[in-house]
Design an enzyme around this catalytic site. Sequence first.
Site, PDB file in Angstrom:
ATOM      1  CE1 TYR A  38     -19.515 -21.403  27.380  1.00 50.07           C
ATOM      2  CE2 TYR A  38     -20.468 -20.558  25.345  1.00 50.07           C
ATOM      3  CZ  TYR A  38     -20.073 -21.625  26.135  1.00 50.07           C
ATOM      4  OH  TYR A  38     -20.217 -22.920  25.671  1.00 50.07           O
ATOM      5  CE  LYS A  63     -16.198 -24.649  26.214  1.00 49.77           C
ATOM      6  NZ  LYS A  63     -16.161 -25.836  27.103  1.00 49.77           N
ATOM      7  CB  THR A 111     -19.076 -23.607  22.188  1.00 47.96           C
ATOM      8  OG1 THR A 111     -19.990 -22.766  21.504  1.00 47.96           O
ATOM      9  CG2 THR A 111     -17.985 -22.707  22.770  1.00 47.96           C
ATOM     10  CG  ASP A 112     -21.469 -22.782  17.325  1.00 54.46           C
ATOM     11  OD1 ASP A 112     -21.587 -22.397  18.504  1.00 54.46           O
ATOM     12  OD2 ASP A 112     -22.440 -22.828  16.543  1.00 54.46           O
ATOM     13  CD  GLU A 113     -22.149 -19.439  22.064  1.00 53.18           C
ATOM     14  OE1 GLU A 113     -21.885 -18.377  22.638  1.00 53.18           O
ATOM     15  OE2 GLU A 113     -23.141 -20.133  22.334  1.00 53.18           O
TER      16      GLU A 113
HETATM   17  P1  NAD Z   1     -24.249 -27.036  31.788  1.00 55.63           P
HETATM   18  O1  NAD Z   1     -24.048 -25.651  32.286  1.00 55.63           O
HETATM   19  O2  NAD Z   1     -25.616 -27.584  31.688  1.00 55.63           O
HETATM   20  O3  NAD Z   1     -23.421 -28.058  32.707  1.00 55.63           O
HETATM   21  C1  NAD Z   1     -22.129 -27.805  33.155  1.00 55.63           C
HETATM   22  C2  NAD Z   1     -21.792 -28.854  34.219  1.00 55.63           C
HETATM   23  O4  NAD Z   1     -20.438 -28.632  34.650  1.00 55.63           O
HETATM   24  C3  NAD Z   1     -22.678 -28.787  35.461  1.00 55.63           C
HETATM   25  O5  NAD Z   1     -23.076 -30.085  35.840  1.00 55.63           O
HETATM   26  C4  NAD Z   1     -21.762 -28.173  36.517  1.00 55.63           C
HETATM   27  O6  NAD Z   1     -22.083 -28.593  37.834  1.00 55.63           O
HETATM   28  C5  NAD Z   1     -20.407 -28.704  36.066  1.00 55.63           C
HETATM   29  N1  NAD Z   1     -19.299 -27.882  36.549  1.00 55.63           N
HETATM   30  C6  NAD Z   1     -19.185 -26.527  36.504  1.00 55.63           C
HETATM   31  N2  NAD Z   1     -18.026 -26.160  37.076  1.00 55.63           N
HETATM   32  C7  NAD Z   1     -17.383 -27.285  37.476  1.00 55.63           C
HETATM   33  C8  NAD Z   1     -16.147 -27.561  38.107  1.00 55.63           C
HETATM   34  N3  NAD Z   1     -15.318 -26.576  38.468  1.00 55.63           N
HETATM   35  N4  NAD Z   1     -15.801 -28.841  38.330  1.00 55.63           N
HETATM   36  C9  NAD Z   1     -16.639 -29.852  37.990  1.00 55.63           C
HETATM   37  N5  NAD Z   1     -17.830 -29.651  37.400  1.00 55.63           N
HETATM   38  C10 NAD Z   1     -18.195 -28.395  37.140  1.00 55.63           C
HETATM   39  O7  NAD Z   1     -23.485 -27.083  30.402  1.00 55.63           O
HETATM   40  P2  NAD Z   1     -23.850 -27.861  29.057  1.00 55.63           P
HETATM   41  O8  NAD Z   1     -24.805 -27.061  28.282  1.00 55.63           O
HETATM   42  O9  NAD Z   1     -24.181 -29.269  29.395  1.00 55.63           O
HETATM   43  O10 NAD Z   1     -22.446 -27.794  28.311  1.00 55.63           O
HETATM   44  C11 NAD Z   1     -21.445 -28.796  28.544  1.00 55.63           C
HETATM   45  C12 NAD Z   1     -20.222 -28.462  27.732  1.00 55.63           C
HETATM   46  O11 NAD Z   1     -20.567 -28.399  26.338  1.00 55.63           O
HETATM   47  C13 NAD Z   1     -19.600 -27.112  28.067  1.00 55.63           C
HETATM   48  O12 NAD Z   1     -18.200 -27.236  28.029  1.00 55.63           O
HETATM   49  C14 NAD Z   1     -20.101 -26.181  26.957  1.00 55.63           C
HETATM   50  O13 NAD Z   1     -19.179 -25.143  26.712  1.00 55.63           O
HETATM   51  C15 NAD Z   1     -20.172 -27.159  25.803  1.00 55.63           C
HETATM   52  N6  NAD Z   1     -21.177 -26.828  24.758  1.00 55.63           N
HETATM   53  C16 NAD Z   1     -22.474 -26.567  25.116  1.00 55.63           C
HETATM   54  C17 NAD Z   1     -23.414 -26.309  24.110  1.00 55.63           C
HETATM   55  C18 NAD Z   1     -24.867 -26.056  24.444  1.00 55.63           C
HETATM   56  O14 NAD Z   1     -25.650 -25.739  23.537  1.00 55.63           O
HETATM   57  N7  NAD Z   1     -25.301 -26.214  25.676  1.00 55.63           N
HETATM   58  C19 NAD Z   1     -23.020 -26.290  22.774  1.00 55.63           C
HETATM   59  C20 NAD Z   1     -21.676 -26.566  22.456  1.00 55.63           C
HETATM   60  C21 NAD Z   1     -20.768 -26.838  23.472  1.00 55.63           C
HETATM   61  P1  TYD Z   2     -28.905 -19.199  24.558  1.00 54.12           P
HETATM   62  O1  TYD Z   2     -29.818 -20.366  24.735  1.00 54.12           O
HETATM   63  O2  TYD Z   2     -28.517 -18.405  25.769  1.00 54.12           O
HETATM   64  O3  TYD Z   2     -27.619 -19.746  23.785  1.00 54.12           O
HETATM   65  P2  TYD Z   2     -26.377 -18.930  23.102  1.00 54.12           P
HETATM   66  O4  TYD Z   2     -26.419 -17.524  23.531  1.00 54.12           O
HETATM   67  O5  TYD Z   2     -25.206 -19.666  23.688  1.00 54.12           O
HETATM   68  O6  TYD Z   2     -26.541 -19.122  21.633  1.00 54.12           O
HETATM   69  O7  TYD Z   2     -29.572 -18.196  23.528  1.00 54.12           O
HETATM   70  C1  TYD Z   2     -29.900 -18.597  22.216  1.00 54.12           C
HETATM   71  C2  TYD Z   2     -30.400 -17.377  21.468  1.00 54.12           C
HETATM   72  O8  TYD Z   2     -31.620 -16.937  22.062  1.00 54.12           O
HETATM   73  C3  TYD Z   2     -29.442 -16.197  21.555  1.00 54.12           C
HETATM   74  O9  TYD Z   2     -29.447 -15.508  20.300  1.00 54.12           O
HETATM   75  C4  TYD Z   2     -30.042 -15.310  22.627  1.00 54.12           C
HETATM   76  C5  TYD Z   2     -31.534 -15.585  22.503  1.00 54.12           C
HETATM   77  N1  TYD Z   2     -32.331 -15.456  23.755  1.00 54.12           N
HETATM   78  C6  TYD Z   2     -33.468 -14.642  23.787  1.00 54.12           C
HETATM   79  O10 TYD Z   2     -33.840 -14.016  22.781  1.00 54.12           O
HETATM   80  N2  TYD Z   2     -34.171 -14.574  24.952  1.00 54.12           N
HETATM   81  C7  TYD Z   2     -33.800 -15.231  26.077  1.00 54.12           C
HETATM   82  O11 TYD Z   2     -34.475 -15.085  27.137  1.00 54.12           O
HETATM   83  C8  TYD Z   2     -32.634 -16.073  26.030  1.00 54.12           C
HETATM   84  C9  TYD Z   2     -32.175 -16.830  27.248  1.00 54.12           C
HETATM   85  C10 TYD Z   2     -31.927 -16.158  24.845  1.00 54.12           C
END
Ligand code: NAD
Ligand code: TYD
Length: 355
Positions: free
Chosen positions: A161, A165, A135-137
């Site tokens: 988180y 990561k 992630t970019d975070e």
């Molecule tokens: P998500 O929370 O929707 O899904 C995570 C998945 O991992 C789930 O299916 C869960 O069951 C599985 N999981 C959790 N623990 C596990 C374990 N111990 N063994 C096997 N499976 C397990 O997450 P997402 O939003 O799809 O993100 C996927 C990846 O991308 C993550 O690594 C996250 O850090 C990264 N990422 C997410 C975003 C975003 O905006 N969602 C952005 C950048 C990077």
């Molecule tokens: P989120 O989807 O949790 O992603 P991330 O924190 O990983 O960027 O949140 C996106 C942005 O929205 C973040 O600045 C927090 C804000 N947010 C709210 O304002 N209200 C909410 O109920 C949630 C879940 C997030």
Amino acid sequence: MHPKVLLVTGGAGFIGSNFVLEAVRRGHKIVNLDALTYAGNIDNLASLAGNPAHEFVHGSILDGALVSNLLTRHRPDAVVHFAAESHVDRSILGPAAFIETNINGTFTLLEAALKHWRALPEAEQGNFRFLHVSTDEVYGSLTADEPAFHEETPYRPNSPYSASKAASDHLVRAYFHTYGLPVVTTNCSNNYGPYQFPEKLIPLMIHNAISGKPLPIYGDGQNVRDWLYVADHCDAILSVLQAGRLGGTYNVGGLNEQKNLDIVNTLCEILDELHPAGAPHNQLITYVKDRPGHDRRYAIDCSKLQRELGWAPKESFHTGIRKTVQWYLDNAKWVEKIVSGEYREWIKGNYSARN
Ligand code: NAD
Ligand code: TYD
């Protein structure tokens, strides 16, 4: 890219399931290891039922013996590692699971992959990849006028988180430098699109708006995120898998910075048109107590990925966000199944403390 066998972790989650569906569509064979935590949803993969190109394995990345067994049995060309705890607010209320899955889980996976890779014949060793999805975070927070994160930006994670990561990214890097494991890492900005669990901003706001519930904006709503349509992220991962430089990292972004309040107003406008409710949906906007340590701004410089691999986001925010709202309207049953049980407890725990 020639058809490959991919061991995908977390392929029942939001991005993972979008990736699995697209990879199968492109002719790859997927072994999908997922623990089905609250965020994993096998329904996302319903369209693959009976398809021999997809094998689902219910298990954890923390189970080293299981991972080793899958590697030996399927001899995948690559591991594509999505599995993680992924929600910042949950990491604030309960960081332990993030340390366990994101750090120890990645470590377990790396150990198994290294042992497997070392035992491969030389020709296969050269083809093997370990792609780590991050992630970019990990880069921390930007002020309004700082330049976007690039691959050399120092890591400054601020939440449990992002810290977990960042730790996993460092381990992946170390396995390349120390042991030569052929790794590559992607650091992507906020994704949106189908199958996103309705605890994250966009699906939560769509769900609440449709249900006539308050739309909880943390703090002043001026925090900025860069938003990328999930299909574009999956496309970037496939490009990096094919041609990313070993040991390299690639930033992936949507070139689309938006304030949270603007996102929510856009969602309300689209819903006013597609799902009119009598009164404008933005009347539901409610300001609530801010997230502790809330990162102010993320912005991604993805020029390396564009320059080296010719990738660019295809979906505009304008079209992507409309498609996403429409998807949630069309898939009310998918959402309804989720927003019961554990979900209700989470919403109570996270939002009652903010009022
Ligand atoms: P998500 O929370 O929707 O899904 C995570 C998945 O991992 C789930 O299916 C869960 O069951 C599985 N999981 C959790 N623990 C596990 C374990 N111990 N063994 C096997 N499976 C397990 O997450 P997402 O939003 O799809 O993100 C996927 C990846 O991308 C993550 O690594 C996250 O850090 C990264 N990422 C997410 C975003 C975003 O905006 N969602 C952005 C950048 C990077
Ligand atoms: P989120 O989807 O949790 O992603 P991330 O924190 O990983 O960027 O949140 C996106 C942005 O929205 C973040 O600045 C927090 C804000 N947010 C709210 O304002 N209200 C909410 O109920 C949630 C879940 C997030």
